[in-house]
Design a protein around this motif. Sequence first.
Motif, mmCIF file in Angstrom:
data_model
loop_
_atom_site.group_PDB
_atom_site.id
_atom_site.type_symbol
_atom_site.label_atom_id
_atom_site.label_comp_id
_atom_site.label_asym_id
_atom_site.label_seq_id
_atom_site.Cartn_x
_atom_site.Cartn_y
_atom_site.Cartn_z
ATOM 1 N N GLN A 1 0.815 -1.218 0.000
ATOM 2 C CA GLN A 1 0.000 0.000 0.000
ATOM 3 C C GLN A 1 0.841 1.257 0.000
ATOM 4 O O GLN A 1 0.348 2.331 -0.312
ATOM 5 N N GLN A 2 2.129 1.086 0.302
ATOM 6 C CA GLN A 2 3.039 2.223 0.222
ATOM 7 C C GLN A 2 3.703 2.295 -1.150
ATOM 8 O O GLN A 2 4.692 2.984 -1.342
ATOM 9 N N GLY A 3 3.173 1.537 -2.103
ATOM 10 C CA GLY A 3 3.619 1.715 -3.490
ATOM 11 C C GLY A 3 4.708 0.771 -3.957
ATOM 12 O O GLY A 3 5.418 1.070 -4.912
ATOM 13 N N MET A 4 4.840 -0.377 -3.293
ATOM 14 C CA MET A 4 5.821 -1.347 -3.780
ATOM 15 C C MET A 4 5.085 -2.563 -4.342
ATOM 16 O O MET A 4 4.127 -3.040 -3.745
ATOM 17 N N SER A 5 5.520 -3.054 -5.496
ATOM 18 C CA SER A 5 4.876 -4.200 -6.117
ATOM 19 C C SER A 5 5.926 -5.261 -6.423
ATOM 20 O O SER A 5 6.984 -4.938 -6.963
ATOM 21 N N HIS A 6 5.615 -6.512 -6.096
ATOM 22 C CA HIS A 6 6.595 -7.598 -6.220
ATOM 23 C C HIS A 6 6.063 -8.649 -7.199
ATOM 24 O O HIS A 6 5.003 -9.207 -6.968
ATOM 25 N N VAL A 7 6.788 -8.872 -8.279
ATOM 26 C CA VAL A 7 6.435 -9.952 -9.205
ATOM 27 C C VAL A 7 7.324 -11.141 -8.850
ATOM 28 O O VAL A 7 8.519 -11.135 -9.125
ATOM 29 N N PRO A 8 6.756 -12.157 -8.182
ATOM 30 C CA PRO A 8 7.600 -13.240 -7.676
ATOM 31 C C PRO A 8 8.113 -14.153 -8.787
ATOM 32 O O PRO A 8 7.605 -14.129 -9.912
ATOM 33 N N GLU A 9 9.101 -14.937 -8.417
ATOM 34 C CA GLU A 9 9.645 -15.938 -9.319
ATOM 35 C C GLU A 9 8.510 -16.898 -9.716
ATOM 36 O O GLU A 9 7.666 -17.244 -8.893
ATOM 37 N N GLY A 10 8.493 -17.313 -10.964
ATOM 38 C CA GLY A 10 7.463 -18.268 -11.375
ATOM 39 C C GLY A 10 6.109 -17.638 -11.633
ATOM 40 O O GLY A 10 5.138 -18.333 -11.872
ATOM 41 N N ARG A 11 6.061 -16.302 -11.547
ATOM 42 C CA ARG A 11 4.907 -15.495 -12.000
ATOM 43 C C ARG A 11 3.644 -15.585 -11.161
ATOM 44 O O ARG A 11 3.057 -14.579 -10.827
ATOM 45 N N ARG A 12 3.154 -16.832 -10.879
ATOM 46 C CA ARG A 12 1.981 -16.961 -10.013
ATOM 47 C C ARG A 12 0.788 -16.129 -10.444
ATOM 48 O O ARG A 12 0.153 -15.467 -9.643
ATOM 49 N N ILE A 13 0.453 -16.170 -11.707
ATOM 50 C CA ILE A 13 -0.818 -15.580 -12.111
ATOM 51 C C ILE A 13 -1.916 -16.575 -11.733
ATOM 52 O O ILE A 13 -1.627 -17.724 -11.379
ATOM 53 N N PHE A 14 -3.163 -16.165 -11.795
ATOM 54 C CA PHE A 14 -4.256 -17.086 -11.483
ATOM 55 C C PHE A 14 -4.690 -17.778 -12.767
ATOM 56 O O PHE A 14 -5.289 -17.151 -13.638
ATOM 57 N N PRO A 15 -4.391 -19.098 -12.897
ATOM 58 C CA PRO A 15 -4.624 -19.783 -14.173
ATOM 59 C C PRO A 15 -6.100 -19.885 -14.540
ATOM 60 O O PRO A 15 -6.437 -19.914 -15.720
ATOM 61 N N GLN A 16 -6.988 -19.936 -13.518
ATOM 62 C CA GLN A 16 -8.421 -20.113 -13.801
ATOM 63 C C GLN A 16 -9.152 -18.800 -14.021
ATOM 64 O O GLN A 16 -10.350 -18.787 -14.272
ATOM 65 N N LEU A 17 -8.428 -17.695 -13.897
ATOM 66 C CA LEU A 17 -9.052 -16.390 -14.143
ATOM 67 C C LEU A 17 -8.614 -15.874 -15.503
ATOM 68 O O LEU A 17 -7.534 -16.215 -15.990
ATOM 69 N N THR A 18 -9.456 -15.046 -16.097
ATOM 70 C CA THR A 18 -9.095 -14.456 -17.389
ATOM 71 C C THR A 18 -8.021 -13.391 -17.173
ATOM 72 O O THR A 18 -7.727 -12.988 -16.045
#
Length: 241
Positions: free
Chosen positions: A80-97
């Motif tokens: 919430q203080q403006g930091m965003s972390h894209v983790p290793e292996g991406r971890r998107i939600f496969p069942q969501l569009t």
Amino acid sequence: PTDTPILELTDVHTYYGHIHALKGISMRVNQGEIVALIGGNGAGKTTTLRTVSGMMKPRHGTLIYDGRNAAGVPAHQIMQQGMSHVPEGRRIFPQLTVRENLEVGAFTVRDRALIEQRIQEGFEFFPRLRERENQLGGTMSGGEQQMLAIARALMVNPKLLLLDEPSMGLSPLFVEAIFDIIQLLNRERGTTVLLVEQNANMALGIAHRAYVLQTGEMRLSGKASDIAQDESVRKAYLGEE
Ligand code: ATP
């Protein structure tokens, strides 16, 4: 890039149980910079990002993010203080569009119009995602999923973006595309980036400065172009004999 730090680690120690993964590392990232963190397997790169984003708590040392103590501050608060972390292996939600994945990324944003605006901005950066707006995340290629993971992280309009191995498992063409986009984000939006990479060559090619980690200790730091010329780095990480 500026000389104003957005992130500063001093003598940071992080453990997994009794495994001493970070043995007193110090580094800084200035506003507007792309900083690369390179090093071999198990050097502690991922642990560094986890410590910075609040997923792990350092046992010793200081961690300042955006002028405030961030050591041990929980991840959702850091986000919430403006930091965003894209983790290793991406971890998107496969069942969501694709669109739903982006909406989830904006879960801290209340304003619908702002969410829609950010989705459209994401599509401008990643036209391929616009074409696949209603496709399930899990059915996309690795490179497309990486684009989605980055676009999702951008939904909170981060001041600092942490990227863990964005090139992992991607074909050379996608690697090129991802690195171009990271550079574009930095140039056009001024997004500050801390980039962890095994692909040291590519990372040093777009970074302003770089740090080299080795078994939990910081071995070297400097201008990325100087690090790329360093003989020990070339031998160890750039595949030269
Ligand atoms: P890689 O490029 O292989 O992912 P890395 O530089 O990101 O490596 P880390 O994943 O940060 O390295 O690991 C640093 C050290 O911490 C390694 O010795 C690793 O075995 C250990 N480690 C990492 N994750 C865990 C865990 N969940 N539990 C115990 N030890 C861990």
